[in-house]
Design a protein around this motif. Structure first.
Motif, PDB file in Angstrom:
ATOM      1  N   PRO A 129     -34.055  -8.582 -15.990  1.00 36.34           N
ATOM      2  CA  PRO A 129     -32.989  -7.624 -16.325  1.00 36.34           C
ATOM      3  C   PRO A 129     -33.286  -6.952 -17.657  1.00 36.34           C
ATOM      4  O   PRO A 129     -33.700  -7.609 -18.608  1.00 36.34           O
ATOM      5  N   PHE A 130     -33.081  -5.624 -17.715  1.00 37.35           N
ATOM      6  CA  PHE A 130     -33.403  -4.816 -18.895  1.00 37.35           C
ATOM      7  C   PHE A 130     -32.143  -4.611 -19.735  1.00 37.35           C
ATOM      8  O   PHE A 130     -31.393  -3.656 -19.512  1.00 37.35           O
ATOM      9  N   VAL A 131     -31.909  -5.448 -20.705  1.00 33.96           N
ATOM     10  CA  VAL A 131     -30.647  -5.370 -21.449  1.00 33.96           C
ATOM     11  C   VAL A 131     -30.580  -4.141 -22.366  1.00 33.96           C
ATOM     12  O   VAL A 131     -29.550  -3.462 -22.423  1.00 33.96           O
ATOM     13  N   GLY A 132     -31.675  -3.852 -23.067  1.00 37.49           N
ATOM     14  CA  GLY A 132     -31.656  -2.742 -24.039  1.00 37.49           C
ATOM     15  C   GLY A 132     -31.384  -1.397 -23.376  1.00 37.49           C
ATOM     16  O   GLY A 132     -30.638  -0.576 -23.909  1.00 37.49           O
ATOM     17  N   ARG A 133     -31.963  -1.196 -22.203  1.00 37.45           N
ATOM     18  CA  ARG A 133     -31.767   0.113 -21.555  1.00 37.45           C
ATOM     19  C   ARG A 133     -30.329   0.287 -21.068  1.00 37.45           C
ATOM     20  O   ARG A 133     -29.837   1.413 -20.976  1.00 37.45           O
ATOM     21  N   LEU A 134     -29.641  -0.831 -20.749  1.00 33.13           N
ATOM     22  CA  LEU A 134     -28.220  -0.726 -20.383  1.00 33.13           C
ATOM     23  C   LEU A 134     -27.392  -0.445 -21.636  1.00 33.13           C
ATOM     24  O   LEU A 134     -26.478   0.391 -21.603  1.00 33.13           O
ATOM     25  N   ASP A 135     -27.722  -1.137 -22.735  1.00 31.94           N
ATOM     26  CA  ASP A 135     -27.027  -0.842 -24.005  1.00 31.94           C
ATOM     27  C   ASP A 135     -27.184   0.646 -24.348  1.00 31.94           C
ATOM     28  O   ASP A 135     -26.242   1.281 -24.801  1.00 31.94           O
ATOM     29  N   ASP A 140     -22.823  -2.971 -21.587  1.00 29.52           N
ATOM     30  CA  ASP A 140     -23.193  -4.221 -22.247  1.00 29.52           C
ATOM     31  C   ASP A 140     -24.294  -4.884 -21.421  1.00 29.52           C
ATOM     32  O   ASP A 140     -24.030  -5.475 -20.370  1.00 29.52           O
ATOM     33  N   GLY A 141     -25.537  -4.769 -21.916  1.00 27.89           N
ATOM     34  CA  GLY A 141     -26.677  -5.312 -21.173  1.00 27.89           C
ATOM     35  C   GLY A 141     -26.528  -6.795 -20.877  1.00 27.89           C
ATOM     36  O   GLY A 141     -26.988  -7.279 -19.845  1.00 27.89           O
ATOM     37  N   PHE A 142     -25.873  -7.504 -21.775  1.00 28.35           N
ATOM     38  CA  PHE A 142     -25.778  -8.947 -21.565  1.00 28.35           C
ATOM     39  C   PHE A 142     -24.781  -9.367 -20.513  1.00 28.35           C
ATOM     40  O   PHE A 142     -24.856 -10.481 -19.988  1.00 28.35           O
ATOM     41  N   ARG A 143     -23.855  -8.467 -20.207  1.00 27.90           N
ATOM     42  CA  ARG A 143     -22.942  -8.777 -19.101  1.00 27.90           C
ATOM     43  C   ARG A 143     -23.783  -8.968 -17.831  1.00 27.90           C
ATOM     44  O   ARG A 143     -23.534  -9.853 -17.029  1.00 27.90           O
ATOM     45  N   LEU A 144     -24.823  -8.140 -17.697  1.00 24.62           N
ATOM     46  CA  LEU A 144     -25.720  -8.269 -16.538  1.00 24.62           C
ATOM     47  C   LEU A 144     -26.383  -9.646 -16.511  1.00 24.62           C
ATOM     48  O   LEU A 144     -26.405 -10.310 -15.467  1.00 24.62           O
ATOM     49  N   VAL A 145     -26.903 -10.085 -17.654  1.00 26.44           N
ATOM     50  CA  VAL A 145     -27.570 -11.398 -17.695  1.00 26.44           C
ATOM     51  C   VAL A 145     -26.569 -12.491 -17.315  1.00 26.44           C
ATOM     52  O   VAL A 145     -26.871 -13.380 -16.516  1.00 26.44           O
ATOM     53  N   GLU A 146     -25.367 -12.416 -17.875  1.00 24.03           N
ATOM     54  CA  GLU A 146     -24.358 -13.449 -17.585  1.00 24.03           C
ATOM     55  C   GLU A 146     -23.985 -13.444 -16.108  1.00 24.03           C
ATOM     56  O   GLU A 146     -23.798 -14.500 -15.499  1.00 24.03           O
ATOM     57  N   GLU A 147     -23.894 -12.245 -15.525  1.00 26.25           N
ATOM     58  CA  GLU A 147     -23.549 -12.181 -14.096  1.00 26.25           C
ATOM     59  C   GLU A 147     -24.679 -12.764 -13.236  1.00 26.25           C
ATOM     60  O   GLU A 147     -24.427 -13.456 -12.254  1.00 26.25           O
TER      61      GLU A 147
END
Ligand code: G3P
Length: 216
Positions: A129-135, A140-147
């Motif tokens: 998962p690409f957190v920075g590109r969502l930010d 919130d890129g980290f919402r993706l990681v948590e999901e």
């Protein structure tokens, strides 16, 4: 949490290895281009000579057959290669076949938990998962990681989560707090992880106090 370095630069990889906590390397076509490399295979072999950890090498093909051919060629370069494929329908199809043949696949450009679920079902060894590109687009890129972690915790998938598109130390902290398996970190951010102004200030003071005491 395992630390990978996100780079195709050999000096950066060597320095990070010397830091003593490098577990693997991820590359992509943009990182290769940044180094002026058009012959990806030679650079991948050079990286694999430096580390036994997993080295992600990304295909350029976008069709299933092309990804399979390129993926198999990359996988044959060294035993620690993870073939990086984009999370498209074609990428998932190629993942299923390559994983079935024992090749480790890293599915990249992942921006939704459902894409990550498909990656796990296809047998990917890693999902990125690409957190920075969502930010960057105001999410919130980290919402993706948590999901993704939430979804994976409901099942017995072996797929490891690589937090990618890391831009600053807070991303690494959030990766560790979330329990993600791996964070792939640019060299600049690896160096930032060790830095704190109070450490430098405190060190200066210790040395100055020692000097003063030695002169008495
Ligand atoms: O490895 C791919 C990923 O980390 C890319 O990062 O900074 O180009 O979004 P970035």
């Amino acid at each position: 949490m395992k630390f990978f370095i996100d780079t195709a630069n050999l000096d950066e990889i060597k320095t990070a290895i010397n830091f003593g906590f490098l577990d693997g390397v991820t590359t992509n076509p943009s990182l290769m281009a940044k180094e002026g490399i058009s012959d990806q295979e030679t650079r991948i072999k050079e990286i694999c000579r430096l580390t036994d950890g997993p080295v992600s090498a990304e295909v350029l093909a976008v069709d299933t057959l092309g990804m399979l051919a390129e993926g198999r060629r990359l996988a044959s370069l060294a035993p620690n290669i993870a073939v990086k494929l984009p999370l498209t329908m074609e990428g998932l199809e190629a993942t299923k076949t390559l994983s079935g043949d024992g090749v480790k696949v890293n599915l990249t450009l992942v921006f939704s938990p459902l894409q990550a679920l498909l990656a796990a079902k296809a047998g990917a060894a890693y999902v990125s998962p690409f957190v920075g590109r969502l930010d960057d687009i105001g999410q919130d890129g980290f919402r993706l990681v948590e999901e993704i972690i939430g979804v994976y915790n409901n099942y017995a998938f072996d797929t490891e989560i690589i937090v990618a598109s890391v831009r600053h130390p807070q991303h690494v902290l959030r990766a560790a707090l979330s329990g993600a398996d791996i964070s792939t970190i640019p060299f600049k951010v690896i160096k930032q992880l060790a830095y704190h102004p109070l450490t430098d200030k405190g060190l200066k003071e210790f040395l100055a106090d020692h000097e003063k005491a030695a002169k008495k």
